[in-house]
Design an enzyme around this catalytic site. Structure first.
Site, PDB file in Angstrom:
ATOM      1  CD  GLU A 128      40.372  40.826  41.785  1.00 37.29           C
ATOM      2  OE1 GLU A 128      40.968  40.156  42.476  1.00 37.29           O
ATOM      3  OE2 GLU A 128      39.304  40.530  41.152  1.00 37.29           O
ATOM      4  CD  GLU A 228      41.088  40.746  36.738  1.00 37.97           C
ATOM      5  OE1 GLU A 228      40.841  39.801  37.414  1.00 37.97           O
ATOM      6  OE2 GLU A 228      42.334  41.493  37.006  1.00 37.97           O
TER       7      GLU A 228
END
Ligand SMILES: *[C@@H]1O[C@H](CO)[C@@H](O)[C@H](O)[C@H]1NC(C)=O
Ligand SMILES: *[C@@H]1O[C@H](CO)[C@@H](O)[C@H](O)[C@H]1NC(C)=O
Ligand SMILES: *[C@@H]1O[C@H](CO)[C@@H](O)[C@H](O)[C@H]1NC(C)=O
Length: 310
Positions: A128, A228
């Site tokens: 991220e 995730e």
């Protein structure tokens, strides 16, 4: 070659090629609740809890070195433990900056990770970072290139939010030499009521996968995974209509995680164990949120709910 696929058709194509279900994996941290670096015996206890209570034999980590400024040498600790436990590891690097990239790479080189064969599932460069704005796409591409050259027999990938994969900001990464694309998706962070969470999750995953297939010009050159997903349990913070709670986490597990596995997509649950030492985060809604209670196990490795898919 230019392949146009509608999002749900893309999932259906993937699902019909191979009938086996997707692989379930767990995100695991590399520090103990007291902040010390996890050692081999700590990872062994992690793996015992996971393999005793779920059908998973796959984990991913985030950093090879850092724990509040300490050097953890995570690869040298986790890989021997995983080999003994029959667990595969997707080893993470947290390269927020060029100095940090080198610092994260060193323990991976030092552990001579390719000696572990299949136990090493692959390596992810970054998590991220584009979403958080901590590195550029150009930096990420150059680091992935460098890791491919250093570890030619290892699958190299990266993780980012499903929207970063979908909106064009990672197209150079998709065209580059990556083997693994991990798209993270949290209907919780999209402030969805639990009743709409699975639909939101499937749409996000389908859009990210379709964009990756289109830009790469292939349905399977890049191994797509949900990097995730998760839902905070009791003690967690609410996000709009998304209400934290272990009952909702269990509903989300059954309806979202088990369903995407059924569609033959690999899923990493964020996260295996509660992290009572984790600092609060400021969410997209500018509110302070605790990140301590995302585990499907307590920090003492006790399952909070039944994690088997029916
Ligand atoms: C921190 O926790 C680990 C794992 O339980 C333990 O091995 C270690 O001794 C603890 N360290 C301190 C300083 O309490
Ligand atoms: C793409 O999505 C990411 C993640 O939400 C966001 O940070 C970025 O600004 C978006 N970029 C564009 C070009 O829309
Ligand atoms: C439910 O999820 C879909 C897909 O993300 C979204 O388009 C829709 O607005 C959501 N419905 C509500 C009531 O939030």
């Amino acid at each position: 070659m230019h392949i146009r696929v509608t999002p749900l058709a893309a999932l259906a194509v993937t699902a019909s090629v191979v009938r086996a279900a997707g692989q379930l994996g767990f995100a695991v941290g590399n520090v103990n609740p007291n902040g010390s670096c996890k050692k081999r015996s700590d990872f062994e206890a992690d793996f015992k809890a996971i393999t005793d209570n779920t059908h998973s034999t796959l984990v991913r980590t985030y950093s090879s070195s850092d724990s509040f400024g300490n050097l953890c040498n995570t690869p040298s600790e986790i890989l021997p433990a995983a080999q003994n436990a029959g667990v595969k590891v997707l080893l993470g690097m947290w390269p927020d900056g060029i100095d940090v990239y080198e610092k994260e790479k060193a323990p991976i080189v030092q552990a001579n990770v390719e000696q572990y064969g299949d136990t090493l599932f692959g390596i992810t460069v970054g998590s991220e970072g584009l979403y958080r704005g901590t590195y550029s796409e150009g930096e990420l591409v150059s680091w992935i290139d460098d890791m491919k050259k250093t570890f030619p027999n290892t699958k190299i990938g990266t993780a980012d939010s499903w929207s970063s994969w979908n909106n064009g900001s990672m197209d150079a990464v998709i065209r580059g030499p990556i083997d693994l694309a991990l798209a993270n998706g949290f209907p919780y962070w999209q402030y969805q009521d639990i009743s709409n969470a699975t639909k939101t999750y499937f749409e996000a995953m389908a859009q990210a996968l379709a964009h990756i297939q289109e830009v790469s010009g292939s349905l399977d050159r890049i191994h797509f995974m949900n990097g995730e997903t998760g839902w905070p349990g009791d003690g967690g913070t609410d996000a709009g209509a998304a209400l934290a709670g272990t009952d909702n986490a269990k509903i989300y597990w059954d309806s979202a995680v088990c369903a995407l596995l059924d569609w033959n997509v690999d899923v990493f649950w964020f996260e295996a164990f509660d992290e009572p030492n984790k600092q609060d985060a400021i969410g997209d809604n500018s509110q302070r949120a605790t990140e301590k209670f995302w585990g499907s196990f307590t920090s003492d490795r006790v399952p909070k709910f039944d994690m088997r898919c029916g």
